[in-house]
Design an enzyme around this catalytic site. Structure first.
Site, PDB file in Angstrom:
ATOM      1  N   GLY A 145       0.818  -1.210   0.000  1.00  0.00           N
ATOM      2  CA  GLY A 145       0.000   0.000   0.000  1.00  0.00           C
ATOM      3  C   GLY A 145       0.844   1.249   0.000  1.00  0.00           C
ATOM      4  O   GLY A 145       2.055   1.207   0.216  1.00  0.00           O
ATOM      5  N   ARG A 146       0.194   2.377  -0.277  1.00  0.00           N
ATOM      6  CA  ARG A 146       0.860   3.680  -0.263  1.00  0.00           C
ATOM      7  C   ARG A 146       0.075   4.633   0.627  1.00  0.00           C
ATOM      8  O   ARG A 146      -1.142   4.516   0.754  1.00  0.00           O
ATOM      9  CB  ARG A 146       0.943   4.271  -1.672  1.00  0.00           C
ATOM     10  CG  ARG A 146       1.781   3.454  -2.642  1.00  0.00           C
ATOM     11  CD  ARG A 146       1.903   4.165  -3.985  1.00  0.00           C
ATOM     12  NE  ARG A 146       2.630   3.348  -4.956  1.00  0.00           N
ATOM     13  CZ  ARG A 146       3.948   3.295  -5.062  1.00  0.00           C
ATOM     14  NH1 ARG A 146       4.692   4.019  -4.227  1.00  0.00           N
ATOM     15  NH2 ARG A 146       4.527   2.545  -5.979  1.00  0.00           N
ATOM     16  N   GLY A 147       0.774   5.577   1.220  1.00  0.00           N
ATOM     17  CA  GLY A 147       0.123   6.566   2.068  1.00  0.00           C
ATOM     18  C   GLY A 147       0.897   7.862   2.059  1.00  0.00           C
ATOM     19  O   GLY A 147       1.787   8.063   1.229  1.00  0.00           O
ATOM     20  N   SER A 148       0.568   8.756   2.989  1.00  0.00           N
ATOM     21  CA  SER A 148       1.178  10.086   3.016  1.00  0.00           C
ATOM     22  C   SER A 148       2.670  10.028   3.315  1.00  0.00           C
ATOM     23  O   SER A 148       3.421  10.907   2.907  1.00  0.00           O
ATOM     24  CB  SER A 148       0.486  10.953   4.063  1.00  0.00           C
ATOM     25  OG  SER A 148       0.597  10.363   5.341  1.00  0.00           O
ATOM     26  N   ALA A 149       3.112   8.985   4.034  1.00  0.00           N
ATOM     27  CA  ALA A 149       4.516   8.905   4.419  1.00  0.00           C
ATOM     28  C   ALA A 149       5.361   8.151   3.402  1.00  0.00           C
ATOM     29  O   ALA A 149       6.576   8.349   3.340  1.00  0.00           O
ATOM     30  CB  ALA A 149       4.647   8.232   5.780  1.00  0.00           C
ATOM     31  N   GLY A 150       4.756   7.279   2.633  1.00  0.00           N
ATOM     32  CA  GLY A 150       5.519   6.475   1.697  1.00  0.00           C
ATOM     33  C   GLY A 150       4.767   5.211   1.335  1.00  0.00           C
ATOM     34  O   GLY A 150       3.542   5.224   1.197  1.00  0.00           O
TER      35      GLY A 150
ATOM     36  N   VAL B 193       4.453   0.689   1.798  1.00  0.00           N
ATOM     37  CA  VAL B 193       4.706  -0.461   2.657  1.00  0.00           C
ATOM     38  C   VAL B 193       4.844  -1.700   1.792  1.00  0.00           C
ATOM     39  O   VAL B 193       4.021  -1.940   0.908  1.00  0.00           O
ATOM     40  CB  VAL B 193       3.579  -0.645   3.700  1.00  0.00           C
ATOM     41  CG1 VAL B 193       3.803  -1.908   4.524  1.00  0.00           C
ATOM     42  CG2 VAL B 193       3.510   0.562   4.616  1.00  0.00           C
TER      43      VAL B 193
ATOM     44  N   ASP C 165      -0.681   9.562  16.663  1.00  0.00           N
ATOM     45  CA  ASP C 165      -1.535   9.382  15.482  1.00  0.00           C
ATOM     46  C   ASP C 165      -2.331   8.083  15.591  1.00  0.00           C
ATOM     47  O   ASP C 165      -2.376   7.283  14.655  1.00  0.00           O
ATOM     48  CB  ASP C 165      -0.678   9.384  14.215  1.00  0.00           C
ATOM     49  CG  ASP C 165      -1.487   9.722  12.956  1.00  0.00           C
ATOM     50  OD1 ASP C 165      -2.601  10.281  13.105  1.00  0.00           O
ATOM     51  OD2 ASP C 165      -1.011   9.437  11.857  1.00  0.00           O
TER      52      ASP C 165
END
Length: 414
Positions: free
Chosen positions: A16-21, A23, A130
């Site tokens: 997956g992808r998110g705001s930080a990078g 996985v 968070d």
């Protein structure tokens, strides 16, 4: 396609992808691992790399049954990565998206596990900052507990602090808000340093969401959400035991000192387990969505750098996907005038379609127009009454007319 991460790890599958990078599922010397690879622009930030190294000891020391263990931190060229245990299961956001609401016993069991994790971290001097469903994993390989729920694990410790360490003013107040708007404690919105109590507030918000299907202050522009945390009270949830409701209210208190500690929260939830057994999921009407543009009308700045919803899972069975919800945000701290502009009643009270939310800029403008209209009508009525009174006096006895008219003029001019 396999990708080497440092000299010890290989990333095989994007999860997956998110705001930080992103996985990845990968391998290391001790077997399967999950690798959180931070964005390349973050790896180029020398200040961030320095914070990354400073946090190494604290993050590697968090070993607990309900914490996803960080095995290593990799700094290698353009690669900046956290290497963690791979968990076989799903994240709580995916579970909530599917079930919409959980039965009280199941919700309490999950939150008690996470409270245990926070109690351990807080004792070690680490604040998560968070806590949200995206950062809670359900370990399907673990033995189900009393409520039939698999063990819950908390992940992404320190990521918000690593990526977005806010600058502070000479007074010690932060100039930025770091976290996810729906779960931000009031003291974070007001620019105060995050202490352990911010995690309790966020976890109580998660518990509320598991029971209701929505967060207590969410909906609409992120700036409006942040203001509600400071100014509004919680919408009651009918149908849950009074003891559980009082616990929620205490952990969602505006004053950090009024909230329970993490160990107390876990203990209280497990004590009331017999009371919750067999209760069905609540049937709660969801609040109306916030009218478009209301946050901007209140003078709030749009969010920059906000990420779409979509959990960045550390598990191989949960597909990474993006959707429309802000999950991590860096915003300026609202001013005093903005914070005082919100309603002081119950958050997101049902209202007629198109009607402004109480406390919003549109509502205040409408109220001002009504007051001006009432003032104008009242003044007009007063003038008519005085004019009629003057005419009646003038038509009276001639000998008293001068005095009467003088008196009427005095009243009218006053």
């Amino acid at each position: 396609m396999a990708r080497k991460i440092g000299s010890r790890y290989t990333a095989h599958q994007l999860l997956g992808r998110g705001s930080a990078g992103s996985v990845w599922l990968g391998d290391g010397p001790e077997g399967p691992v999950a690798i959180k690879l931070l964005r390349e622009d973050l790896a180029a930030d020398q200040e961030l790399v320095g914070r990354f190294v400073q946090e190494r000891t604290a993050l590697l020391g968090l070993e607990h049954p309900h914490i996803v263990t960080v095995r290593d931190l990799v700094v290698d060229g353009n690669d900046l990565a956290l290497v963690m245990d791979a968990v076989r299961g799903t994240d709580l956001r995916t579970r909530l998206d599917s079930a919409h609401r959980l039965a009280p016993a199941a919700a309490a069991a999950i939150v008690a596990d996470i409270a245990d994790a926070l109690a351990f971290a807080h004792k070690a001097g680490v604040v998560h900052r968070d806590v949200k469903p995206e950062n809670i994993l359900l370990d399907m390989s673990g033995t189900p507990g009393r409520a039939g729920e698999h063990p819950a694990l908390l992940t992404d410790f320190g990521v918000a602090k690593l990526i977005d360490s806010p600058r502070s003013t000479p007074t010690g107040r932060s100039t930025k808000i770091i976290g996810t708007p729906d779960y931000c404690a009031p003291e974070i919105v007001e620019g105060l340093p995050p202490r352990a109590a911010v995690d309790i507030y966020a976890l109580a918000t998660v518990l509320y969401e598991l029971l209701a299907g929505f967060t207590p202050f969410g909906g609409g522009h992120p700036g409006a959400i942040l203001r509600r945390h400071v100014t509004e009270t919680v919408v009651p949830l009918p149908g849950i035991p009074e003891e559980l409701w009082q616990l929620l209210l205490q952990c969602l208190a505006k004053a950090p000192a009024s909230r329970l500690r993490a160990s107390e929260l876990a203990e209280r939830l497990r004590e009331m387990a017999p009371l919750l057994d067999g209760l069905p999921a609540l049937e709660v009407d969801e609040p109306q969505p916030e009218p478009a543009g209301e946050g901007e009308a209140a003078g709030e700045e749009p969010v920059t750098g906000a990420a779409p919803r979509g959990a960045v899972s550390l598990v191989p069975t949960a597909p990474g996907k993006d959707s429309g919800r802000d999950t991590h945000t860096s915003m300026r701290v609202p001013g005093v005038d903005e914070l005082s502009g919100g309603a002081h009643g119950t958050a997101r009270v049902p209202r007629a379609p198109g009607a402004p939310r109480p406390g919003s800029a549109r509502a205040r403008e409408a109220a001002l127009r009504r007051r001006r209209l009432r003032t104008g009508v009242g003044a007009g009525v007063a003038v008519v009454i005085l004019a009629v009174a003057g005419w009646l006096v003038a038509g009276g006895d001639d000998s008293d007319s001068g005095a009467e008219q003088t008196g009427t003029a005095a009243v009218t001019s006053g």
